[in-house]
Motif scaffolding. Structure first.
Motif, short mmCIF file in Angstrom:
data_model
loop_
_atom_site.label_atom_id
_atom_site.label_comp_id
_atom_site.label_asym_id
_atom_site.label_seq_id
_atom_site.Cartn_x
_atom_site.Cartn_y
_atom_site.Cartn_z
N GLU A 253 -0.69 10.53 -15.57
CA GLU A 253 0.42 10.70 -14.62
C GLU A 253 0.66 12.18 -14.32
N ASP A 254 0.58 13.04 -15.36
CA ASP A 254 0.77 14.48 -15.14
C ASP A 254 -0.29 15.02 -14.18
N ILE A 255 -1.54 14.61 -14.38
CA ILE A 255 -2.62 15.09 -13.50
C ILE A 255 -2.39 14.59 -12.08
N ALA A 256 -2.01 13.31 -11.92
CA ALA A 256 -1.75 12.76 -10.59
C ALA A 256 -0.60 13.49 -9.90
N LEU A 257 0.43 13.85 -10.66
CA LEU A 257 1.56 14.60 -10.09
C LEU A 257 1.10 15.97 -9.60
N CYS A 258 0.30 16.68 -10.41
CA CYS A 258 -0.19 18.01 -10.02
C CYS A 258 -1.09 17.91 -8.78
N GLN A 259 -1.97 16.93 -8.76
CA GLN A 259 -2.85 16.76 -7.60
C GLN A 259 -2.05 16.46 -6.34
N SER A 260 -1.02 15.62 -6.45
CA SER A 260 -0.19 15.29 -5.29
C SER A 260 0.58 16.51 -4.82
N TRP A 261 1.11 17.30 -5.76
CA TRP A 261 1.86 18.50 -5.40
C TRP A 261 0.95 19.49 -4.67
N VAL A 262 -0.27 19.68 -5.16
CA VAL A 262 -1.20 20.62 -4.53
C VAL A 262 -1.55 20.16 -3.12
N ASN A 263 -1.88 18.88 -2.97
CA ASN A 263 -2.32 18.37 -1.66
C ASN A 263 -1.21 18.46 -0.61
N VAL A 264 0.02 18.17 -1.02
CA VAL A 264 1.12 18.15 -0.04
C VAL A 264 1.65 19.55 0.22
N SER A 265 1.95 20.32 -0.83
CA SER A 265 2.57 21.64 -0.64
C SER A 265 1.61 22.66 -0.07
N HIS A 266 0.29 22.43 -0.21
CA HIS A 266 -0.70 23.37 0.31
C HIS A 266 -1.43 22.81 1.53
N ASP A 267 -0.81 21.85 2.20
CA ASP A 267 -1.37 21.34 3.45
C ASP A 267 -1.38 22.46 4.48
N PRO A 268 -2.53 22.85 5.02
CA PRO A 268 -2.57 23.98 5.95
C PRO A 268 -1.82 23.75 7.25
N ILE A 269 -1.53 22.49 7.57
CA ILE A 269 -0.85 22.18 8.84
C ILE A 269 0.66 22.04 8.64
N MET A 270 1.06 21.25 7.62
CA MET A 270 2.47 20.92 7.45
C MET A 270 3.10 21.55 6.22
N GLY A 271 2.29 22.11 5.30
CA GLY A 271 2.81 22.53 4.00
C GLY A 271 3.94 23.54 4.07
N ASN A 272 3.87 24.51 5.00
CA ASN A 272 4.89 25.56 5.06
C ASN A 272 6.09 25.19 5.92
N GLU A 273 6.06 24.05 6.60
CA GLU A 273 7.12 23.70 7.52
C GLU A 273 7.96 22.51 7.03
N MET A 274 7.54 21.85 5.97
CA MET A 274 8.26 20.67 5.48
C MET A 274 9.53 21.07 4.75
N LYS A 275 10.58 20.27 4.94
CA LYS A 275 11.79 20.42 4.17
C LYS A 275 11.57 19.87 2.76
#
Length: 281
Positions: free
Chosen positions: A15-37
């Motif tokens: 679960e910890d690994i899945a959480l880290c992978q999900s955080w990386v994929n979403v927060s570092h999305d080159p299109i939406m990552g910097n604009e999401m609330k």
């Protein structure tokens, strides 16, 4: 496992690994990552986490867990930075990890040993956790280890420039450090291995207990359903129809016939039940 305990359940390494992978994929999305609330970001992280892990944990649980992981991973990054700046000639990656563990324990504010190595492999290249060397240039015998060719004494015009002294070897460097440090490193590695073994054993026992509780719950539910059906059928069979109208008697007669058919099929398998259709029965 096929299910997860939402309230009070311990987090598994998966679960910890899945959480880290999900955080990386979403927060570092080159299109939406910097604009999401913030709320929208954790909503997307939660959706991806559930797909990866099959867990049913809530967004709030994920956010709270990430705060703890973020703190531990940041602390480990700082410990690795100090270890890399303090590494000596002749030391290898194992020596660096051991020294980082010592720095990690000396920092306080949490666990004494870092255990989330698989999570670190997921996030180590993110800007938040990337290690940036800050220490001075590493030297040995007063000679820079990474001299530029333009600064090399071989490029000067004087033919009498002496060659730099030969660096000492790995064995000599270890002997110079002394045996006490080696023994401490061995003890630390043994302790880390022991902690990992205890953690795996606890996770296995917890999983076994969860499976046992789930099986007991299913059995209890099945027994309750069977008892409820038996109670209803007993009432149907014991129903006094002597004071009822012909239509009501016919209804309860059909209900009794259904009960008898179910009983015969359940107890003895399919059988000839034509006698139940006898109007005089």
């Amino acid at each position: 496992m096929a299910f997860s305990v939402e309230v009070g359940g311990s987090w598994s390494t998966h679960e910890d690994i899945a959480l880290c992978q999900s955080w990386v994929n979403v927060s570092h999305d080159p299109i939406m990552g910097n604009e999401m609330k913030f709320h929208h970001m954790w909503s997307k992280i939660h959706g991806e986490f559930c797909q990866r892990s099959g867990s049913i944990r809530t967004e709030m649980t994920l956010s709270s867990r990430w705060k703890l992981l973020n703190k531990e991973l940041g602390k480990w990054r700082n410990a690795l930075t100090k270890a890399k700046a303090n590494i000596r000639s002749g030391q290898n990656l194992t020596d660096e990890i051991i020294q980082a563990q010592m720095w990690f324990g000396a920092m306080g504010q949490g666990k004494k040993s870092f255990m989330h190595f698989q999570c670190w492999e997921v996030v180590k290249d993110c800007s938040r956790f990337k290690i940036i060397p800050t220490g001075p240039k590493v030297v040995m015998n007063e000679t820079l280890l990474h001299d530029s060719p333009l600064d090399s004494p071989m490029e000067t015009e004087s033919p009498f420039v002496p060659c730099p002294p030969r660096p000492i070897g790995r064995k000599a460097a270890k002997a110079k450090r002394g045996g006490t440090s080696t023994n401490e490193c061995i003890q630390l590695l043994e302790q880390i291995a022991k902690n990992n073994s205890l953690r795996m054993e606890r996770d296995l026992k917890r999983d076994e207990m969860d499976v046992a509780r789930e099986e007991a719950f299913v059995i209890q539910q099945r027994k309750a359903q069977e008892k409820d059906i038996d109670d209803r059928e007993m009432k149907i069979m014991a129903m006094d129809t002597s004071h009822m109208s012909p239509e009501t008697k016919a209804y309860w007669k059909l209900r009794r016939r259904d009960v008898m058919r179910r009983k015969l099929f359940h107890d003895d398998g399919p059988s000839n039940t034509d006698w139940l259709n006898d109007e005089n029965h």
